[in-house]
Scaffold this active site. Structure first.
Site, short mmCIF file in Angstrom:
data_model
loop_
_atom_site.label_atom_id
_atom_site.label_comp_id
_atom_site.label_asym_id
_atom_site.label_seq_id
_atom_site.Cartn_x
_atom_site.Cartn_y
_atom_site.Cartn_z
N LYS A 160 0.89 -1.25 0.05
CA LYS A 160 0.19 -0.26 -0.08
C LYS A 160 0.82 1.34 -0.05
O LYS A 160 0.72 2.26 -0.69
CB LYS A 160 -0.90 0.04 1.22
CG LYS A 160 -1.97 -1.12 1.23
CD LYS A 160 -3.39 -0.74 0.80
CE LYS A 160 -4.22 -1.99 0.22
NZ LYS A 160 -5.37 -1.92 0.57
N LYS A 190 -3.40 -10.99 -7.20
CA LYS A 190 -4.85 -11.37 -6.90
C LYS A 190 -5.79 -10.25 -7.72
O LYS A 190 -5.37 -9.01 -7.81
CB LYS A 190 -4.93 -11.28 -5.43
CG LYS A 190 -5.02 -9.92 -4.75
CD LYS A 190 -5.58 -9.91 -3.38
CE LYS A 190 -5.63 -8.47 -2.82
NZ LYS A 190 -6.54 -8.23 -1.66
N LYS A 192 -9.96 -4.93 -5.41
CA LYS A 192 -11.22 -3.96 -5.70
C LYS A 192 -10.58 -2.58 -6.32
O LYS A 192 -11.05 -1.78 -6.88
CB LYS A 192 -12.20 -3.94 -4.84
CG LYS A 192 -11.77 -3.62 -3.44
CD LYS A 192 -12.85 -3.24 -2.65
CE LYS A 192 -12.99 -3.90 -1.18
NZ LYS A 192 -12.10 -3.69 -0.15
#
Ligand code: ATP
Ligand code: LTN
Length: 332
Positions: free
Chosen positions: A113, A195, A198
């Protein structure tokens, strides 16, 4: 016998993907009969990235609607909003004082992140796992159903709990991760080695739970496969096809061998269209219920208010015990 306790949550960052559904929500639904389940919207965790405030409020309510639409029965589960239970942040402060910088530095989610949001590497992002530990430990949760990517956060939660217990005596239950055998890691359609996320930029890489049947057919058609044209499970060499097989397998309750047989001698075109229809069939039911709920904000409010109340009652008990143990003055 008392039921075992489950806690889990999802951040309110935009629309959920099929990965979120198959990796977490779908497993939660299966657990509601057997366990005492607490499912929250992790709205405080969502603040670790920048959000439009109005969007965050809307996304929080949408996520509650989606929990219920995916099959979580508000009568059987405690569905609540993290920020409505102040004990989480209160415990989190205490746990921060028992967590080392070195431990947090090792978290791969933090590294990912931080790389993604290089202009906003805030300390909330860094201490994210401590709040997550508080979410879990404050309910004495036995099991935490999450996708594979959250395993490391469960490990640090256990370490913090063990450290606290060894200093102050048995206080926290040591939680176990519950990672579904299938669906733990649904991959992107365009990039099947990472992966499905979203927050992915490319809309073709992810299937949203709110996608229309046409969107889904289009995305499946464009999904990356390989040149072998044979439906065979081999994650390493055929990540795209294997991912579609996993999705189909979970939705239809079929194992990989069965699927290989079903599509023996048939090409990818047919395979992809069958997978698309399986997804559409499942999402249609969810979307219908979801839209009904969104039109009924009073009902949504009643659901989380009931959950908030129960969660507060439970969480405050353990918080009091922790405060006492560390030496804070607690009024009886
Ligand atoms: P973001 O892209 O914002 O990081 P995300 O899609 O990874 O979000 P989270 O809110 O971090 O979603 O995760 C919610 C839950 O869904 C977690 O239990 C997580 O493990 C699970 N999950 C997320 N993506 C997948 C995936 N591709 N496959 C299986 N489970 C997943
Ligand atoms: N980090 C989690 C969301 C989350 C969570 C939790 C999951 C916040 N607190 C407690 C399980 C238990 C994620 O899914 N990204």
């Amino acid at each position: 016998m008392e039921k075992k306790i489950i806690l889990s949550g999802i951040q309110a960052t935009g629309e959920l993907t099929l990965g979120n559904y198959l990796g977490s929500l779908n497993n939660w639904v299966k657990m509601q009969e057997e366990y005492d389940c607490y499912y929250m919207i992790a709205d405080l965790h969502t603040l670790t990235i920048r959000n439009n405030p109005e969007d965050l409020r809307k996304n929080t309510l949408k996520l509650i609607a989606l929990y219920v639409a995916c099959g979580l029965d508000p009568e059987k589960n405690t569905i609540f909003i993290q920020s409505h239970v102040p004990a989480h942040t209160r415990l989190s402060w205490v746990l921060n004082c028992y967590t080392y910088m070195g431990e947090l530095n090792r978290m791969t989610q933090f590294k990912d992140k931080a790389a993604k949001h290089a202009d906003n590497i805030n300390s909330g992002l860094f201490t994210y796992p401590v709040l997550m530990a508080a979410d879990i430990l404050i309910y004495n949760a036995d099991l935490v159903p999450v996708g594979d990517d959250q395993k490391q956060h469960l490990e640090i939660t256990r370490d913090i709990a063990e450290r606290f217990n060894s200093l102050y005596g048995e206080t926290f239950k040591i939680p176990e991760p519950y990672i579904g055998k299938v669906g733990a890691r649904i991959m992107g359609l365009q990039n099947p080695t990472s992966k499905m996320s979203k927050s992915a930029q490319d809309p073709m890489d992810k299937i949203l739970l709110t996608d229309t049947p046409d969107d889904i057919r289009k995305k499946l058609k464009k999904a990356v496969t390989d040149s072998e044209n044979s439906v065979r499970f081999d994650r390493e060499n055929k990540p795209g096809v294997s991912n579609l097989m996993s999705i189909y397998g979970i939705l239809k309750n079929k194992d990989m061998k069965e699927i290989e047989k079903e599509f023996e001698g048939k090409g990818y075109g047919l395979f992809k269209s069958v997978v698309a229809e399986a997804i559409i069939e499942r999402l249609e039911v969810i979307q219908k219920k979801y839209n009904e709920l969104l039109e009924n904000p009073e009902k949504l409010k009643a659901i989380y208010e009931k959950g908030d109340k129960k969660a507060n009652e439970k969480a405050n008990q353990l918080l009091k015990e922790v405060y006492k143990k560390v030496g804070l003055i607690v009024e009886e």
